[in-house]
Design a protein around this motif. Structure first.
Motif, PDB file in Angstrom:
ATOM      1  N   PHE A 364      -1.311   0.203   5.914  1.00 60.27           N
ATOM      2  CA  PHE A 364      -1.633   0.886   4.674  1.00 60.27           C
ATOM      3  C   PHE A 364      -1.937  -0.150   3.601  1.00 60.27           C
ATOM      4  O   PHE A 364      -1.248  -1.163   3.485  1.00 60.27           O
ATOM      5  CB  PHE A 364      -0.470   1.753   4.189  1.00 60.27           C
ATOM      6  N   PHE A 365      -2.957   0.143   2.805  1.00 57.50           N
ATOM      7  CA  PHE A 365      -3.276  -0.671   1.640  1.00 57.50           C
ATOM      8  C   PHE A 365      -3.197   0.256   0.431  1.00 57.50           C
ATOM      9  O   PHE A 365      -4.141   0.990   0.134  1.00 57.50           O
ATOM     10  CB  PHE A 365      -4.662  -1.294   1.778  1.00 57.50           C
ATOM     11  N   PRO A 366      -2.048   0.273  -0.282  1.00 55.58           N
ATOM     12  CA  PRO A 366      -1.880   1.185  -1.411  1.00 55.58           C
ATOM     13  C   PRO A 366      -2.886   0.901  -2.523  1.00 55.58           C
ATOM     14  O   PRO A 366      -3.071  -0.254  -2.925  1.00 55.58           O
ATOM     15  CB  PRO A 366      -0.439   0.909  -1.871  1.00 55.58           C
ATOM     16  N   TYR A 367      -3.536   1.965  -2.999  1.00 57.33           N
ATOM     17  CA  TYR A 367      -4.496   1.844  -4.088  1.00 57.33           C
ATOM     18  C   TYR A 367      -3.786   2.220  -5.382  1.00 57.33           C
ATOM     19  O   TYR A 367      -3.377   3.370  -5.571  1.00 57.33           O
ATOM     20  CB  TYR A 367      -5.698   2.761  -3.860  1.00 57.33           C
ATOM     21  N   ALA A 368      -3.625   1.238  -6.276  1.00 60.97           N
ATOM     22  CA  ALA A 368      -2.932   1.451  -7.543  1.00 60.97           C
ATOM     23  C   ALA A 368      -3.908   1.313  -8.699  1.00 60.97           C
ATOM     24  O   ALA A 368      -4.654   0.334  -8.781  1.00 60.97           O
ATOM     25  CB  ALA A 368      -1.785   0.447  -7.701  1.00 60.97           C
ATOM     26  N   SER A 369      -3.921   2.299  -9.563  1.00 62.79           N
ATOM     27  CA  SER A 369      -4.812   2.262 -10.722  1.00 62.79           C
ATOM     28  C   SER A 369      -4.415   3.382 -11.678  1.00 62.79           C
ATOM     29  O   SER A 369      -3.859   4.394 -11.261  1.00 62.79           O
ATOM     30  CB  SER A 369      -6.271   2.447 -10.289  1.00 62.79           C
ATOM     31  N   PHE A 370      -4.697   3.186 -12.960  1.00 65.02           N
ATOM     32  CA  PHE A 370      -4.560   4.287 -13.904  1.00 65.02           C
ATOM     33  C   PHE A 370      -5.775   5.190 -13.765  1.00 65.02           C
ATOM     34  O   PHE A 370      -6.907   4.715 -13.628  1.00 65.02           O
ATOM     35  CB  PHE A 370      -4.456   3.774 -15.337  1.00 65.02           C
TER      36      PHE A 370
END
Length: 384
Positions: A364-370
């Motif tokens: 898994f490559f977590p996608y973090a962003s507002f």
């Protein structure tokens, strides 16, 4: 409800209303949308760019909005995106691409054919950019993406310049090589290669990386340190248990473990070394660099309770549910992802919270962003 809310707004100062809005959870954009629909004055506040900047600063670390999944439990290849937030834009599956990295609001995918292409994707806007890799696909291939802006807080930098790092390992020659790409110059710079005759480098596609200061670290056989400013590679040994080695179970991913960044910004390492417990280490450094690893703590993941909430034919009832491997880390947080017999779980190492994730990826490559959905102010007159 709209009239009551607008009457309340007129009795409160805009600054106080903003303070309330700041506390709406960033990992649930629907809360902001619902608030904007109440009345026009509220919508004007939420549509203001200044409010958005202050909202980002208030929360600091961007939330995890979804997971790029590399393969699944049926061993189907390709990149698939699993949303963890209902209002986040849906992403189409990309069967011919492999997930490689997510950082600073960008995802990095690779198409590994005769010519290797890299895709930098902004999942919020859908904007993408293709870059030709400097090398053909070797036995081990990893890549990372990061923002190139100096002094950026990475709260909303997706549209700016970026850098790519590619690290390859050829088992036969026991050599790891690296390249660094700048979107500003559109050129690749070659990094110094490093020899590692005593490190076993199995087939590895898309080893996760972590960014610590001005260095990227890849977990490929050993730990490869990519010093971005000096354009130099070096090798670090992995931490070991009391027997002088990482314990290996029937699943080889267990002993490999994963890199992570601790809350104080230092390099860490985590591994499921005895099937039941998660062990954490911290890299100790001296004047000349890393000098060793210190074991921090051992965590019982206790996944049995969570398994009772997973609708799966593989559910194990009241029996113990053991973690098989760490499948991802959300950089900048203390959140990791682990795979078990009945599915995958998101584990917050700080709070101890464990919750199931509707995905079965091998990595898994977590996608973090507002993600604040686009809103129109609606009107310009106070109280209209």
């Amino acid at each position: 409800m709209g009239e009551l809310a607008e009457d309340l707004f007129l009795r409160l100062s805009p600054e106080l209303v903003e303070e309330v809005f700041f506390r709406l959870p960033p990992d649930e954009p629907a809360c902001l949308v619902h608030a904007s629909a109440v009345c026009k004055p509220w919508r004007r506040i939420l549509a203001d760019l200044g409010f958005r900047r202050r909202y980002y600063k208030f929360h600091g670390t961007p939330p995890v909005l979804g997971l790029f999944q590399q393969g699944d439990w049926l061993f189907r290849e390709g990149a698939r995106f699993v949303r963890t937030s209902a209002l986040f834009p849906a992403q189409r599956d990309r069967p011919c691409w492999f997930a490689m990295d997510c950082r600073h609001g960008r995802a990095l995918l690779a198409s590994l054919g005769t010519t290797c292409h890299l895709m930098v994707l902004d999942s919020v806007t859908g904007h993408q950019r293709l870059v030709v890799s400097p090398c053909n696909r070797p036995v081990s291939f990893s890549a990372a993406v990061l923002c190139a802006a100096q002094g950026c807080d990475h709260h909303g930098c997706q549209g700016g310049h970026f850098r790519l790092a590619v690290v390859t390992t050829y088992q036969q020659h026991r050599v790891t090589s690296g390249w660094l790409y700048s979107s500003e110059t559109r050129l690749w710079s070659e990094l110094t290669s490093v020899h590692h005759p005593n490190v076993r480098c199995p087939y590895n596609l898309g080893a996760p990386s972590v960014l610590v200061g001005d260095a990227l670290y890849f977990n490929v056989g050993g730990i490869v340190e990519c010093q971005l400013g000096a354009l130099r590679l070096s090798m670090l040994e992995k931490p070991v248990d009391g027997n002088g080695r990482l314990s290996m179970s029937h699943n080889p991913i267990d002993g490999i473990g994963t890199l992570m960044v601790k809350e104080d910004g230092r390099l860490g390492f985590a591994a499921v070394v005895d099937v039941t417990n998660l062990t954490l280490w911290l890299c100790e450094t001296g004047p000349v660099g890393a000098i060793g690893w210190a074991k921090l703590r051992v965590i019982d993941l206790n996944l049995r309770r969570c398994s009772q909430h997973v609708n799966s034919a593989l559910a194990l009832g009241g029996r113990s549910v053991h973690a098989l491997a760490i499948t991802g880390v959300a950089e900048g947080t203390q959140i990791i992802f682990v795979r078990a017999h009945v599915g995958s779980y998101m584990v917050d190492l700080k709070s101890g919270r464990v919750r199931p994730v509707d995905a079965y990826g091998r990595k898994f490559f977590p996608y973090a962003s507002f993600c604040i959905p686009a809103m129109e102010a609606g009107c310009t007159g106070q109280g209209q």
